[in-house]
Design an enzyme around this catalytic site. Structure first.
Site, short mmCIF file in Angstrom:
data_model
loop_
_atom_site.label_atom_id
_atom_site.label_comp_id
_atom_site.label_asym_id
_atom_site.label_seq_id
_atom_site.Cartn_x
_atom_site.Cartn_y
_atom_site.Cartn_z
N SER A 90 5.72 -42.30 -13.18
CA SER A 90 6.19 -40.92 -13.10
C SER A 90 5.33 -40.07 -12.18
O SER A 90 5.57 -38.86 -12.05
CB SER A 90 6.22 -40.31 -14.50
N THR A 192 4.58 -35.99 -16.25
CA THR A 192 3.83 -35.44 -15.12
C THR A 192 2.38 -35.40 -15.54
O THR A 192 2.11 -35.14 -16.71
CB THR A 192 4.30 -33.98 -14.85
N THR A 210 3.53 -35.10 -9.69
CA THR A 210 4.64 -35.84 -10.31
C THR A 210 5.54 -36.48 -9.27
O THR A 210 5.55 -36.06 -8.11
CB THR A 210 5.50 -34.88 -11.16
N ARG A 220 16.27 -32.85 -5.11
CA ARG A 220 15.92 -32.07 -6.32
C ARG A 220 14.40 -31.84 -6.40
O ARG A 220 13.61 -32.74 -6.18
CB ARG A 220 16.40 -32.82 -7.55
N THR A 243 4.83 -30.08 -18.48
CA THR A 243 5.50 -31.34 -18.19
C THR A 243 6.85 -31.31 -18.88
O THR A 243 7.09 -30.49 -19.76
CB THR A 243 4.66 -32.54 -18.69
N GLY A 244 7.73 -32.21 -18.47
CA GLY A 244 9.05 -32.24 -19.09
C GLY A 244 10.12 -31.79 -18.13
O GLY A 244 9.93 -31.83 -16.91
N1 ASP Z 1 8.23 -31.63 -14.81
C1 ASP Z 1 8.64 -32.70 -13.95
C2 ASP Z 1 9.86 -32.31 -13.19
O1 ASP Z 1 10.74 -31.70 -13.76
C3 ASP Z 1 8.94 -33.95 -14.65
C4 ASP Z 1 7.95 -34.42 -15.62
O2 ASP Z 1 7.17 -33.73 -16.23
O3 ASP Z 1 7.93 -35.61 -15.80
O4 ASP Z 1 9.98 -32.69 -12.06
#
Ligand code: ASP
Length: 333
Positions: A90, A192, A210, A220, A243-244
C-alpha cells in the site's frame, strides 16, 4: 489551573518548551509576556507515532532523533522504510496499482515552520516522500503532479524503477477477474503510512506516503498528498495524519480539523474521535463499509488514535519503547 482553562487564557501564542529531553507545556502570559509553565505531566522526548503496525519505521525514525537528528529527518527516514518494503502493498514499491495496472504514489511532508511539499500521481520512483521534501525545500512550489513530479525526481537523481512487483501484478490480475474492471472501494484495500515526530527540541514534523486506494480509477488522488487532509502539523499545537478512505478525509479536511480541535483544548484522543464523528454522523454515511483512522500528538507529547473499524492501530516509540497500540474504534471486527 485546568488545562482547558489554561489554553483558553493563553491568548497569545502557545509554545512547547523543551527542557533537556523533556517537554513542558507553556504559553506566554498575556499581561507579563513571560512564559507560564503548566503543572501538566511532562512527556519525555523524543516521540514518534505512526499509523498501523510499522515498528521498523518508527524505530528508524526514533534512532534519527536519538542521534540528535531533527523531526523532519526522522519522519522522512521512517516513511522510506515502508516505501522500500516491497511486501507492504500500500506504499511505495510493490504498492497495488490502479485498475489499469499503474502504480501511482502520493506523499506529503510538513516541517516545524509550516512549510510543506507534496507529490501526487508520481510514477516509477520509490521514495515519493523524499521527492515531496525536495519540492518543499528546493522549489518555490508546494505540490508537483504526474509527469512533472517524475521529471523533477530524475533531475534530483532518483532512479527510474518498475514499482509493480510480481506479487502486486498477480493481485491485480486476480482482482480484474473478480471485480470485472470496476473500482471497488471496500475496507480491505487501503493503508497508508503517516508519521509524526517530536524531536529533542520539542519541534514537530510529519509525513504521509501511500500508493493510494488499490485498483482506483486512473488519475484518482486521495487525501494523503493534500496538506490539511492527509497530514497537518502546527508546531505550536501538534500534528495529525490520516489513513483510510481518502475521499472521506478530504471532505472533512480531517487532519487540519484534528489539529484545530487540539488548539481549542481537546486532547489528541478527543480530537481524533470528533473528527471521525464528523464522517460517521453524516446523514446516510456508509461508514460500516470503509475505514478511516487518525493518529495525533499534541505539543505536550500526549497522543491519541481512533479508527472507524477495530483493525486500526498506532505505533508509538517513546521512552525507549516501541509499541503497536490498538486504537479505539466504533465498529467491532
Ligand atoms: N488514504 C489513502 C488514500 O485514500 C489510502 C490509505 O490510507 O490506504 O489514498
Amino acid at each position: 489551573m485546568k488545562r482547558r482553562q489554561f489554553l483558553k487564557n493563553a491568548t497569545l501564542s502557545t509554545a512547547g518548551l523543551a527542557v533537556g529531553s523533556t517537554l513542558i507545556a507553556c504559553a506566554e502570559d498575556p499581561k507579563t509576556n513571560k512564559p507560564i509553565i503548566t503543572n501538566k505531566t511532562a512527556a519525555t522526548l523524543p516521540i514518534v507515532i505512526a499509523t498501523w503496525d510499522v515498528k521498523l519505521a518508527t524505530e528508524t525514525a526514533y534512532k534519527v532523533l536519538e542521534n540528535g537528528g531533527n523531526a523532519l529527518d526522522a519522519v522522512e527516514a521512517g516513511c522510506k522504510i515502508e516505501e522500500a518494503n516491497e511486501k507492504g502493498q500500500s506504499v511505495g514499491k510493490g504498492g497495488l496499482p490502479d485498475r489499469d495496472g499503474n502504480v501511482t504514489l502520493d506523499a506529503c511532508i510538513m516541517d516545524k515552520n509550516g512549510n510543506c511539499g507534496s507529490v501526487v500521481y508520481l510514477q516509477n520512483v520509490t521514495h515519493a516522500i523524499s521527492v515531496a521534501r525536495n519540492v518543499m525545500e528546493n522549489t518555490p512550489h508546494v505540490m508537483l503532479a504526474g509527469k512533472g513530479a517524475e521529471q523533477y525526481a530524475y533531475e534530483l537523481g532518483f532512479k527510474k524503477e518498475n514499482l509493480l512487483t510480481e506479487a502486486s501484478k498477480k493481485a491485480w490480475e486476480k482482482w480484474k477477474v473478480e471485480a470485472k474492471y470496476k473500482p471497488i472501494i471496500n475496507i480491505e484495500n487501503h493503508d497508508t503510512i503517516g508519521m509524526i515526530a517530536i524531536d529533542k527540541n520539542g519541534d514537530i514534523s510529519g509525513a504521509c506516503t501511500t500508493s493510494g486506494l488499490a485498483y482506483k480509477m486512473g488519475g484518482r488522488v486521495g487525501d494523503s498528498p493534500i496538506i490539511g487532509s492527509g497530514l497537518f502539523v502546527d508546531n505550536e499545537v501538534g500534528g495529525c495524519v490520516a489513513t483510510g478512505l481518502g475521499e472521506e478525509v478530504v471532505k472533512t479536511v480531517g487532519s487540519f480539523l484534528v489539529v484545530e480541535l487540539m488548539r481549542q483544548g481537546k486532547s489528541p484522543q478527543e480530537a481524533c474521535e470528533e473528527a471521525i464523528g464528523r464522517i460517521v454522523n453524516k446523514p446516510n454515511s456508509d461508514y460500516k463499509n470503509f475505514q478511516v483512522g487518525y493518529v495525533a500528538v499534541n505539543k505536550q507529547g500526549e497522543t491519541g488514535s481512533f479508527g472507524i473499524h477495530q483493525w486500526f492501530s498506532m505505533t508509538k516509540y517513546q521512552d525507549g519503547k516501541n509499541e503497536n497500540i490498538q486504537s479505539k474504534y466504533i465498529v467491532k471486527a
